[in-house]
Design a protein around this motif. Structure first.
Motif, mmCIF file in Angstrom:
data_model
loop_
_atom_site.group_PDB
_atom_site.id
_atom_site.type_symbol
_atom_site.label_atom_id
_atom_site.label_comp_id
_atom_site.label_asym_id
_atom_site.label_seq_id
_atom_site.Cartn_x
_atom_site.Cartn_y
_atom_site.Cartn_z
ATOM 1 N N SER A 128 0.834 -1.195 0.000
ATOM 2 C CA SER A 128 0.000 0.000 0.000
ATOM 3 C C SER A 128 0.868 1.245 0.000
ATOM 4 N N VAL A 129 0.326 2.346 -0.551
ATOM 5 C CA VAL A 129 1.052 3.619 -0.527
ATOM 6 C C VAL A 129 0.674 4.455 0.690
ATOM 7 N N ARG A 130 -0.200 3.951 1.526
ATOM 8 C CA ARG A 130 -0.607 4.704 2.712
ATOM 9 C C ARG A 130 0.602 4.984 3.591
ATOM 10 N N ASP A 131 0.636 6.212 4.117
ATOM 11 C CA ASP A 131 1.736 6.650 4.971
ATOM 12 C C ASP A 131 3.081 6.569 4.263
ATOM 13 N N ASN A 132 3.056 6.674 2.947
ATOM 14 C CA ASN A 132 4.278 6.706 2.143
ATOM 15 C C ASN A 132 4.197 7.959 1.274
ATOM 16 N N PRO A 133 4.598 9.117 1.808
ATOM 17 C CA PRO A 133 4.388 10.405 1.115
ATOM 18 C C PRO A 133 4.944 10.461 -0.296
ATOM 19 N N ALA A 134 6.111 9.863 -0.527
ATOM 20 C CA ALA A 134 6.726 9.940 -1.859
ATOM 21 C C ALA A 134 5.862 9.233 -2.901
ATOM 22 N N LEU A 135 5.359 8.051 -2.575
ATOM 23 C CA LEU A 135 4.519 7.320 -3.518
ATOM 24 C C LEU A 135 3.126 7.939 -3.610
ATOM 25 N N GLU A 136 2.633 8.515 -2.530
ATOM 26 C CA GLU A 136 1.346 9.217 -2.586
ATOM 27 C C GLU A 136 1.417 10.396 -3.555
ATOM 28 N N ARG A 137 2.542 11.109 -3.546
ATOM 29 C CA ARG A 137 2.703 12.227 -4.475
ATOM 30 C C ARG A 137 2.714 11.733 -5.925
ATOM 31 N N SER A 138 3.308 10.561 -6.153
ATOM 32 C CA SER A 138 3.307 10.004 -7.504
ATOM 33 C C SER A 138 1.900 9.648 -7.956
ATOM 34 N N VAL A 139 1.112 9.080 -7.045
ATOM 35 C CA VAL A 139 -0.283 8.773 -7.365
ATOM 36 C C VAL A 139 -1.042 10.060 -7.672
ATOM 37 N N MET A 140 -0.845 11.072 -6.840
ATOM 38 C CA MET A 140 -1.546 12.329 -7.020
ATOM 39 C C MET A 140 -1.179 12.985 -8.342
ATOM 40 N N MET A 141 0.104 12.945 -8.688
ATOM 41 C CA MET A 141 0.545 13.542 -9.950
ATOM 42 C C MET A 141 -0.094 12.840 -11.135
ATOM 43 N N CYS A 142 -0.073 11.516 -11.128
ATOM 44 C CA CYS A 142 -0.609 10.736 -12.244
ATOM 45 C C CYS A 142 -2.111 10.966 -12.397
ATOM 46 N N ASN A 143 -2.848 10.830 -11.311
ATOM 47 C CA ASN A 143 -4.295 11.047 -11.372
ATOM 48 C C ASN A 143 -4.633 12.506 -11.646
ATOM 49 N N GLY A 144 -3.801 13.420 -11.125
ATOM 50 C CA GLY A 144 -4.042 14.843 -11.349
ATOM 51 C C GLY A 144 -3.906 15.219 -12.811
ATOM 52 N N VAL A 145 -2.889 14.672 -13.482
ATOM 53 C CA VAL A 145 -2.706 14.950 -14.907
ATOM 54 C C VAL A 145 -3.883 14.400 -15.701
ATOM 55 N N SER A 146 -4.303 13.181 -15.377
ATOM 56 C CA SER A 146 -5.417 12.561 -16.092
ATOM 57 C C SER A 146 -6.692 13.389 -15.961
ATOM 58 N N GLN A 147 -7.002 13.846 -14.744
ATOM 59 C CA GLN A 147 -8.199 14.671 -14.532
ATOM 60 C C GLN A 147 -8.063 16.030 -15.199
ATOM 61 N N TRP A 148 -6.883 16.602 -15.134
ATOM 62 C CA TRP A 148 -6.665 17.921 -15.732
ATOM 63 C C TRP A 148 -6.907 17.875 -17.234
ATOM 64 N N VAL A 149 -6.439 16.811 -17.892
ATOM 65 C CA VAL A 149 -6.676 16.645 -19.327
ATOM 66 C C VAL A 149 -8.172 16.622 -19.612
ATOM 67 N N GLN A 150 -8.918 15.845 -18.829
ATOM 68 C CA GLN A 150 -10.362 15.757 -19.039
ATOM 69 C C GLN A 150 -11.037 17.112 -18.838
ATOM 70 N N LEU A 151 -10.668 17.796 -17.770
ATOM 71 C CA LEU A 151 -11.335 19.047 -17.422
ATOM 72 C C LEU A 151 -11.005 20.169 -18.397
ATOM 73 N N MET A 152 -9.778 20.192 -18.919
ATOM 74 C CA MET A 152 -9.432 21.223 -19.894
ATOM 75 C C MET A 152 -10.218 21.038 -21.181
ATOM 76 N N ILE A 153 -10.493 19.789 -21.551
ATOM 77 C CA ILE A 153 -11.329 19.531 -22.724
ATOM 78 C C ILE A 153 -12.771 19.918 -22.439
ATOM 79 N N LEU A 154 -13.279 19.510 -21.282
ATOM 80 C CA LEU A 154 -14.678 19.760 -20.947
ATOM 81 C C LEU A 154 -14.964 21.216 -20.606
ATOM 82 N N SER A 155 -13.932 22.011 -20.380
ATOM 83 C CA SER A 155 -14.146 23.425 -20.045
ATOM 84 C C SER A 155 -14.476 24.262 -21.279
#
Length: 492
Positions: A128-155
């Motif tokens: 699990s990535v819980r309580d592992n800040p470095a890997l949590e940031r990687s998850v956040m970056m990956c999911n953040g980019v994916s959502q940002w792509v969707q939202l920029m198109i839908l905007s």
């Protein structure tokens, strides 16, 4: 021999506590000759290896990619108020795809280099990535980019505009492939393949054939079929700077850890297992020493960082998608290409940034805006520039009356983004303490007190505060029901 000792000392904690290992080591290597032993009683070459491991492990824990610093501009070097020259554009439509890909890679590589040997061990042992800040940031970056792509198109209001943004992100993906940044490539492709985007038939019908072909090639490259065989083949041929799909390699480590026993013959440590784990982790850590083939602008990094801080639920994204192109039962839905799974190794964890981090990111971004757009250096920029910059973000609140006509101050810009981020990053900022919101049906024409837009719909058109005479759209304000009017106008 020394390499084997090095590996054993580095990896033994995966199967046996250090104290137990040391006792066993001393029983096997009793201190016969003082000249050949270290302070712990182990042979001197073992003791030397222990010191090397300690130094290397400390280096791994401190392994952080150091960015090349932007040239410092002294006050004497700063442009005078009469010079009408902007340093860099912070407007999405002005950014070149190559520029965007390089800055996303810059942020991605920073996160990747923050993952240490101990972080890999923690994930493999705990799963699990819980309580592992470095890997949590990687998850956040990956999911953040994916959502940002969707939202920029839908905007974007029209299908043509959405197709243009889609095309731009394909060009970003192509540059990411050239840069060998497979992790961000996975995130961008995942966003473009998301069903909230693929269902937009009016938009997809306007995409050039070469764009749809490129998307198909990326989904084939990143397909999980045959254990990501296409990606593994391409990745194995890459030399120099590269960013792997971290989730794929973490799964390899877990598979090795679970498939091979810790011991053989009941009492002997399985050195073959440790060697495989050690080799895989070292390959990942070796990438930290690579030098990126590009430089990054600090102001654009601030803009992208804040953009990727946003968090939307799937329901909110789909609501926005259906607002742009409502369901049409007469149109047969095509079976979309199966998208690559984005950061599934981080499933079950939804990283959220705290309010202090968001505030710091907002401050950095506003500083960059003022640096590049406050040409008179009086703390104001034009409303026209501000509106273009604000279009980079998938929220849109109408600004309050400014104290200068046609201009907006640093404080007003900061307030705008803090208000938008508090909603879109799900921070709250104690809104419930100040308001008591309830979905409300209005029987007469009603306008939003925040953006001034008309509340469309038959029932439950907006939110009403029972404690105050305040009327709002839903929490996405303009980007849901308010933009329905624009969509309907386009259809007409």
């Amino acid at each position: 021999g020394t390499q084997l000792v090095h590996m054993t000392l580095m990896m033994h904690t995966w199967v046996v506590p250090s104290q137990t290992f040391a006792q066993k080591l001393l029983s096997l290597y009793p201190p016969v000759l003082l000249s050949d032993i270290g302070p712990t009683g182990a042979p001197s070459h073992v003791f030397r290896s222990i010191n090397q491991i300690r130094e290397q492990e400390s280096l791994y824990q401190r392994s952080i990619f150091v960015f090349p610093r932007s040239p410092h501009v002294n006050a004497s070097q700063a442009p005078s108020p009469s010079v009408k020259k902007r340093k860099v554009s912070l407007i999405f439509d002005h950014m070149e795809p190559d520029e965007m890909a390089e800055h996303l890679s810059y942020l991605e590589f920073k996160n990747f280099c923050n993952v240490s040997f101990l972080d890999y061990r923690s994930y493999v042992v705990r799963g699990s990535v819980r309580d592992n800040p470095a890997l949590e940031r990687s998850v956040m970056m990956c999911n953040g980019v994916s959502q940002w792509v969707q939202l920029m198109i839908l905007s974007r209001h029209t299908a043509q505009q959405r197709a243009q943004v889609f095309t731009k992100f394909i060009h970003v993906a192509q540059k990411l492939r050239v840069l060998q940044n497979f992790n961000t490539l996975m995130a961008v492709t995942g966003g473009l393949c998301h069903s909230s985007i693929s269902r937009l038939k009016d938009t997809s019908n306007l995409l050039p054939p070469d764009i749809t072909k490129a998307l198909s090639e990326f989904t084939e490259l990143l397909s999980s079929r045959s254990n990501y065989s296409n990606y593994r083949r391409v990745y194995s041929e890459c030399k120099g700077f590269k960013v792997p799909i971290l989730g794929v390699h973490l799964k390899d480590l877990i598979s090795l850890n679970e498939a091979l026993p810790d011991y053989i013959d009941e009492e002997k440590i399985n050195l073959s297992k440790l060697q495989h784990l050690y080799s895989n982790i070292n390959d990942l850590l070796a990438i930290h020493s690579c030098t990126p083939p590009f430089e990054a602008n600090k102001d654009l990094l601030h803009l992208l960082t804040l953009s990727l801080d946003l968090y939307y639920t799937e329901d909110e994204i789909y609501e926005l998608s259906y607002t742009k192109e409502p369901k049409n039962p007469k149109i047969q839905t095509l079976t979309p290409v199966k998208p690559p799974v984005v950061a599934e190794w981080g499933s079950g964890v939804t990283p959220r940034l705290d309010s202090d981090t968001i505030s710091n990111h907002v401050k950095q971004m506003v500083d960059s805006v003022m640096k590049n757009y406050d040409q008179n250096q009086d703390g104001y920029i034009s409303l026209e520039d501000f509106e273009k910059i604000a279009a980079n973000f998938p929220f849109s609140f109408r600004t309050q009356e400014t104290d200068r006509e046609g201009q907006i101050s640093r404080e007003e810009i900061t307030s705008y983004f803090m208000r938008g981020m508090s909603v879109c990053a799900k921070l709250g900022y104690n809104f419930n303490d100040a308001h008591n919101f309830h979905e409300t049906t209005y029987k007469r024409p009603t306008f939003c007190d925040t953006c001034g837009g008309f509340l469309w719909g038959v029932i439950k058109q907006g939110y009403h505060c029972k404690g105050k005479i305040t009327i709002y759209h839903n929490f996405l304000c303009v980007f849901t029901k308010h933009q329905l009017r624009s969509s309907q106008d386009q259809v007409k």
